[in-house]
Design an enzyme around this catalytic site. Structure first.
Site, short mmCIF file in Angstrom:
data_model
loop_
_atom_site.label_atom_id
_atom_site.label_comp_id
_atom_site.label_asym_id
_atom_site.label_seq_id
_atom_site.Cartn_x
_atom_site.Cartn_y
_atom_site.Cartn_z
N MET A 138 11.67 24.57 2.49
CA MET A 138 10.92 23.72 1.56
C MET A 138 11.86 22.93 0.65
O MET A 138 11.67 21.74 0.42
CB MET A 138 9.98 24.57 0.71
CG MET A 138 9.11 23.74 -0.22
SD MET A 138 8.19 24.71 -1.41
CE MET A 138 7.01 25.53 -0.37
N LYS B 267 0.85 -1.20 0.00
CA LYS B 267 0.00 0.00 0.00
C LYS B 267 0.89 1.25 0.00
O LYS B 267 2.09 1.17 0.30
CB LYS B 267 -0.91 -0.02 1.23
CG LYS B 267 -0.16 0.01 2.56
CD LYS B 267 -1.07 -0.32 3.73
CE LYS B 267 -0.30 -0.30 5.05
NZ LYS B 267 -1.09 -0.82 6.17
N ARG C 118 -11.16 -0.30 14.22
CA ARG C 118 -10.78 0.41 13.00
C ARG C 118 -11.56 -0.14 11.82
O ARG C 118 -12.40 0.54 11.25
CB ARG C 118 -9.27 0.30 12.78
CG ARG C 118 -8.74 1.21 11.70
CD ARG C 118 -7.24 1.17 11.57
NE ARG C 118 -6.74 -0.04 10.92
CZ ARG C 118 -5.48 -0.18 10.51
NH1 ARG C 118 -4.60 0.79 10.68
NH2 ARG C 118 -5.09 -1.30 9.93
N TYR D 45 15.51 30.45 7.92
CA TYR D 45 14.27 31.16 8.24
C TYR D 45 14.15 31.43 9.73
O TYR D 45 14.39 30.53 10.55
CB TYR D 45 13.06 30.34 7.80
CG TYR D 45 12.72 30.45 6.34
CD1 TYR D 45 12.45 31.68 5.75
CD2 TYR D 45 12.65 29.31 5.54
CE1 TYR D 45 12.14 31.76 4.40
CE2 TYR D 45 12.33 29.38 4.20
CZ TYR D 45 12.07 30.62 3.64
OH TYR D 45 11.76 30.70 2.31
C1 LIG Z 1 -0.30 -1.75 6.89
C2 LIG Z 1 -0.86 -3.06 7.30
C3 LIG Z 1 -0.03 -4.18 7.42
C4 LIG Z 1 1.47 -4.12 7.33
O1 LIG Z 1 1.97 -3.66 8.56
P1 LIG Z 1 3.54 -3.59 8.87
O2 LIG Z 1 3.57 -3.17 10.29
O3 LIG Z 1 4.09 -2.55 7.95
O4 LIG Z 1 4.11 -4.91 8.61
C5 LIG Z 1 -0.64 -5.41 7.66
N1 LIG Z 1 -1.97 -5.50 7.81
C6 LIG Z 1 -2.79 -4.43 7.75
C7 LIG Z 1 -4.25 -4.62 7.94
C8 LIG Z 1 -2.26 -3.17 7.51
O5 LIG Z 1 -3.07 -2.11 7.47
#
Ligand SMILES: *Cc1c(COP(=O)(O)O)cnc(C)c1O
Length: 406
Positions: free
Chosen positions: A332, A64, A163, A284
């Site tokens: 920046m 992701k 979640r 800055y």
């Molecule tokens: C992002 C995520 C992972 C991976 O987690 P890591 O800590 O990066 O290994 C696995 N399962 C879910 C549901 C996630 O959202």
């Protein structure tokens, strides 16, 4: 390894107009400000290390957020070549972006579920939604019935993170009405740990117990609970580990982290150097006032490149292993470094400065910035010249120009 990894290549945002008659080739760090090197061999070594930890469980790659900023369309195929067959993204759009990068043998799961009206699109690209709510189950099942087929899906339980996923009540409702999944081919049961980064947390075992209890209602379906941190816990890891940060070189637990191989390095070129007298203000807001005559080097990396602004007057870079502190605020597009204690030959215009590498790890930078490696990675800028390499040779940047121009 089945097939050779892609050889080193530069992926700068735009290729400069190289001409055979050009007498000197600029270093990519001079063109793009900095070079981000992504070591696919280290990535795969980390994949193997997670496989070791996972025991009999298989290891899926979480890609992701563009593989945590490293480039999903390069990272995912490299992992597929290493034997990985299951990939997780967060959004449908990310599954669409992976189209064509993987073979049809690989599965792409969408962690954040099946958004409204997206059933046909998800089905059309062959993605497997993680069904997080009964309403999603019903919509996916309805499409399956309409098409006269059973559609693949994963089912997520919320085991205590509030979640994503089915609640206890949802699970009870679903097992009381199994026909709601008549047109679903359930491939995976999953849940996610809230405290996997802390091996001492009692929450880990409580979540695992609840996960087992829910999963027992669906015998013969594969199970997945652990992320990178979960894979470091001292128990079995069900059928599938979903690894993200460990693959990309980040530590998976707060204390006694099992070292993964660093996957990225970042080097910036010095663009200007000046000597300033005692009392001079730097950057800055003039938040840094020189207490003595100092030499200040400016590099073309800033918060627009994801280098945390909070590292002003706090963070570091390294030149030939020597620490050079950030002096003044992070701008920046630039950062000013105190190079007073470094020899002039090593700290002149064009000299390279290490921001991530042997002297400063991802987790070091995250700690200095009061954040986690995940955030540093996913914020990495798009302006860097990116180079994917099979190995992490120390002199890589020095030989970079000849290699990429050969
Ligand atoms: C992002 C995520 C992972 C991976 O987690 P890591 O800590 O990066 O290994 C696995 N399962 C879910 C549901 C996630 O959202």
């Amino acid at each position: 390894m089945a097939a050779p990894l892609p050889s080193e290549r530069v992926c700068a945002a735009s290729s400069p107009p190289f001409s055979k008659t050009m007498s000197t080739m600029p270093h990519p760090a001079n063109i793009a400000g900095a070079v981000l090197r992504i070591d696919l061999e280290a990535l795969i070594a980390n994949y193997r290390a997670v496989e070791q930890r996972a025991g009999t469980a298989q290891v899926a790659a979480v890609v992701k957020a563009d593989a945590y900023g490293l480039g999903a369309r390069t990272v995912a195929p490299a992992l597929e070549q290493a034997g990985c067959r299951e990939f997780f993204v967060a959004h449908l759009s990310e599954a669409m972006e992976l189209q064509g990068a993987l073979t049809p043998q690989s599965a792409i799961y969408i962690l954040n579920g099946l958004p409204a009206d997206c059933e046909e699109l998800a089905h059309g690209i062959g993605a497997i939604p993680v069904l997080n709510a009964l309403e999603q189950v019903d919509r996916w099942n309805a499409l399956g019935e309409r098409l006269g087929t059973r559609l693949p899906a994963a089912l997520q339980f919320d085991t205590g993170m509030a979640r994503l996923g089915l609640s206890e009540c949802d699970v009870a409702e679903l097992i009381a009405a199994p026909s709601r999944m008549d047109a679903i081919d359930l491939r995976l049961l999953m849940s996610h740990l809230a405290c996997a980064d802390n091996p001492h947390s009692e929450v880990n075992e409580a979540q695992a117990a609840l996960f087992r209890r829910h999963a027992d209602h669906f015998p013969d379906v594969r199970r997945s609970l652990d992320n990178s941190g979960g894979a470091c816990l001292d128990r079995d890891h069900f059928h599938l580990v979903r690894a993200g940060i460990s693959l990309y070189g980040g530590a998976c637990q707060d204390e006694a982290p099992v070292a993964m191989r660093p996957v990225i390095s970042l080097e910036a070129a010095i663009v200007q150097v000046r000597d300033v007298p005692a009392g001079a203000g730097i950057g800055y807001g003039l938040t840094c006032v020189s207490d003595r005559p100092r030499r200040i080097a400016t590099i073309s990396v800033g918060y627009a490149d994801g280098w945390p602004r909070c590292l002003g007057n706090r963070g570091s870079a390294f030149i030939s292993g020597q620490r050079v502190p950030i002096a003044g605020r992070v701008s920046m597009d630039s950062i000013t470094l105190d190079v007073t204690d470094v020899s002039r030959e090593r700290a002149g215009p064009g000299c390279l400065v290490e921001l991530l590498g042997h002297n400063q790890s991802l987790d070091d930078v995250a700690a200095d910035a009061g954040t986690i490696a995940y955030e540093i990675l996913t914020q990495l800028g798009r302006r860097y010249a990116r180079t994917y390499a099979g190995g992490m040779a120390d002199q890589a940047t020095a030989t970079f120009c000849q290699e990429c121009l050969a």
